[in-house]
Motif scaffolding. Structure first.
Motif, PDB file in Angstrom:
ATOM      1  N   PHE A 142       0.825  -1.209   0.000  1.00 35.49           N
ATOM      2  CA  PHE A 142       0.000   0.000   0.000  1.00 35.49           C
ATOM      3  C   PHE A 142       0.862   1.263   0.000  1.00 35.49           C
ATOM      4  N   TYR A 162      -5.826   5.384   2.822  1.00 34.21           N
ATOM      5  CA  TYR A 162      -5.638   4.368   3.866  1.00 34.21           C
ATOM      6  C   TYR A 162      -5.844   5.043   5.208  1.00 34.21           C
ATOM      7  N   ASP A 429      -7.061  -5.605   6.746  1.00 30.89           N
ATOM      8  CA  ASP A 429      -6.416  -5.572   5.439  1.00 30.89           C
ATOM      9  C   ASP A 429      -5.213  -6.504   5.422  1.00 30.89           C
ATOM     10  N   TYR A 433      -5.955  -9.517   2.959  1.00 34.20           N
ATOM     11  CA  TYR A 433      -5.602  -9.169   1.581  1.00 34.20           C
ATOM     12  C   TYR A 433      -4.533 -10.086   0.981  1.00 34.20           C
ATOM     13  N   ARG A 468      -9.876  -1.723   1.425  1.00 38.85           N
ATOM     14  CA  ARG A 468      -8.529  -1.170   1.660  1.00 38.85           C
ATOM     15  C   ARG A 468      -8.529   0.344   1.550  1.00 38.85           C
TER      16      ARG A 468
END
Length: 537
Positions: A142, A162, A429, A433, A468
């Motif tokens: 990210f 985020y 997340d 993820y 996310r």
């Protein structure tokens, strides 16, 4: 669950009690001086490189991070306590894609060089740089870049919005100079010559022993334990037998812990988000079949596993989302133990029972291998309980004991495995993820453990992508509840239990702090030793 193997533990417990009595439980040999503490760990020693995942939740004794997990908060996701940061991260723009952190001044690394924002930027840029081949890179995808913008200030530019950045900035910080050469993380000198800002420095490293020594000039309070010795034994039984008279602590399965924790030792239990489950590779025509996957999720008895194998030290888990995640958790989407429904679904999908009690479809027998590590007693027993429950459904699972060296990416892609996970469980997340997004399904993308079932579900991809970047907490929670519903409809794996981590520690006058909510990473970095630098007598 009556067939769950437990007999192998009882003789060992009896042997350990006798051995403890022979050693003299009330006067067990001291492992050292009052400011020296010896522990036995199951994990391989070395790999002391932040890019290899060492201390990636702020638990390192050698390095420090911008933030660490706060101890004593195990009924929810714990707060992020600033360490090398002066305070919480601050959003720079309105869309939460740009964050700023002020770093603490006046700190030096163990080699005497000053710490600053340049080191933070270098560490985070390296972990996402493909040239460093960091196995934990997926946890930081990210982040677009980290940038020094002034004295004691570093900015993080993200790939999108985020909201919970502090819980993603637990990475241990290494000196920028040690990362100047772009090379694979497993070849870095930091693996056996670490340089950190933490309260301890490495003074000895062998395959069987590591010694950390409190370092002079540490910026924080000097730790009371001056020497911390870590010895390695990966076998649970051997570690239990070696503890008495030879060490001050270790981690053990619950039954073994209670057997050795007699006079002079005590049991300390830490809650976790450390899950155990079975990967169901899509490449296997049986394990990857939707009806088989749903039947296994409906047919295994998770409550019995917690009761009989974990001895109550854990909780059932079936979607990797638990009550600790608050309003994001939907208990209605947990799999209950419904073997009758599992059998009906298998019948409807064409998996018919044969005369030997094993199902088949289109001439293919409902059979697949399940690999597990035999030296880990909990994993072994969970694997065997899964085998027994599956057989009652007409599914034949063949347990295969393997060494860790067997677990190559190719092997994992084709073979079901009793997997442990939850390495970064402090946001949903990071919990979900890398494990379920199809971007990690192709070979060579992320760690070999990411999306180990090589599962592809574009509905789940969409939900994970939207969650996310969702800035509204209520909307994000709703997306994760939608994720659980899709998981229940089309499960990518067989999640089984969260195991509490059970430790045995000598009562020798030291008072550890409360334990933290622990990730999958365990051993002597966690448990009562998470707060080692802050112990009091």
């Amino acid at each position: 669950m009556s067939s769950t193997p437990r007999s192998c533990l009882k003789p060992l417990a009896a042997v350990l009690v006798v051995a403890f009595a022979i050693a003299g439980c009330g006067s067990a040999q001291r492992s050292g001086t009052p400011d020296r503490f010896v522990v036995i760990d199951a994990e391989e020693l070395g790999g002391l490189n932040p890019l290899m995942g060492h201390g990636d939740s702020g638990e390192s004794k050698i390095y420090e991070s911008l933030y660490r997990v706060t101890e004593g908060q195990d009924d929810r996701i714990p707060d992020a306590t600033p360490v090398l940061a002066q305070g919480p991260p601050v959003p720079v723009n309105g869309d939460l894609s740009h964050w700023r952190v002020k770093t603490r001044p006046g700190i030096h690394f163990s080699d005497g060089t000053p710490f600053g924002p340049r080191d933070v930027a270098a560490t985070y840029n390296a972990v996402i740089d493909k040239r460093f081949a960091a196995p934990i890179a997926a946890n930081f995808d990210f982040i677009k870049s980290a940038e020094v913008i002034g004295p004691n200030t570093v900015d993080f530019h993200l790939t999108g919005a985020y909201g919970d950045v502090a819980h993603r900035l637990f990475l241990s910080i290494a000196p920028a100079a040690s990362l100047a050469k772009a090379e694979p993380a497993d070849q870095s000198r930091l693996n056996d010559h670490p340089i950190g800002t933490g309260p301890y420095a490495l003074t000895e490293l062998r395959p069987d022993q590591m010694v950390l020594t409190a370092r002079p000039g540490y910026w924080g309070s000097a730790p009371g334990i001056r020497t911390f010795v870590v010895r390695r034994t990966d076998d649970d039984k051997a570690r239990a037998a070696q503890l008495v008279g030879n060490a001050d602590g270790t981690r053990l399965p619950p039954e073994l812990a209670k057997a050795v924790a007699k006079d002079g030792y005590r049991v300390i239990t830490a809650k976790t988000d450390d899950w155990l489950g079975v990967t169901l590779p899509q490449a296997d025509p049986v394990a990857g079949d939707l009806a088989i996957r749903r039947a296994l999720n409906l047919g295994v008895d998770r409550d019995a596993m917690v009761r009989d194998i974990l001895k109550g030290e854990g909780q059932p888990v079936s979607t990797l989302v638990t009550a600790q995640y608050g309003d994001a958790y939907d208990s209605a989407q947990d799999f209950s133990n419904l073997p009758e429904q599992a059998n009906r679904e298998l019948d409807s999908a064409g998996w018919q029972l044969g005369p030997d009690g094993i199902r088949a479809k289109d001439g293919r027998r409902a059979r697949f291998d399940l690999a597990y590590y035999p030296t880990d007693l909990l994993r072994r027993d969970i694997a065997m309980a899964t085998v027994a429950d599956a057989k009652r459904l007409g599914i034949e699972i063949n347990p295969v004991a393997v060494e860790k060296s067997t677990m190559t990416e190719d092997y994992i892609t084709k073979t079901a495995f009793l997997l442990g996970g939850g390495g970064q469980p402090y946001t949903l997340d990071t919990q979900l993820y890398p494990k379920f997004h199809s971007k990690y399904a192709p070979a060579g993308v992320g760690s070999k453990w990411d999306n180990a079932s090589r599962y592809v579900n574009h509905t789940m991809d969409r939900i994970l992508d939207e969650a996310r970047t969702e800035t509204d907490v209520r909307e994000r929670d709703a997306l994760y509840r939608e994720f659980q519903a899709e998981y229940h409809r089309n499960p990518p794996m067989l999640a089984l239990v969260n195991e509490n981590h059970v430790y045995v520690m000598r009562d020798n006058g030291w008072r550890p702090g409360p334990t933290a909510l622990e990730p999958h990473t365990h051993g002597v970095a966690w448990g009562p030793w998470y707060s080692l630098p802050r112990w009091t007598r």
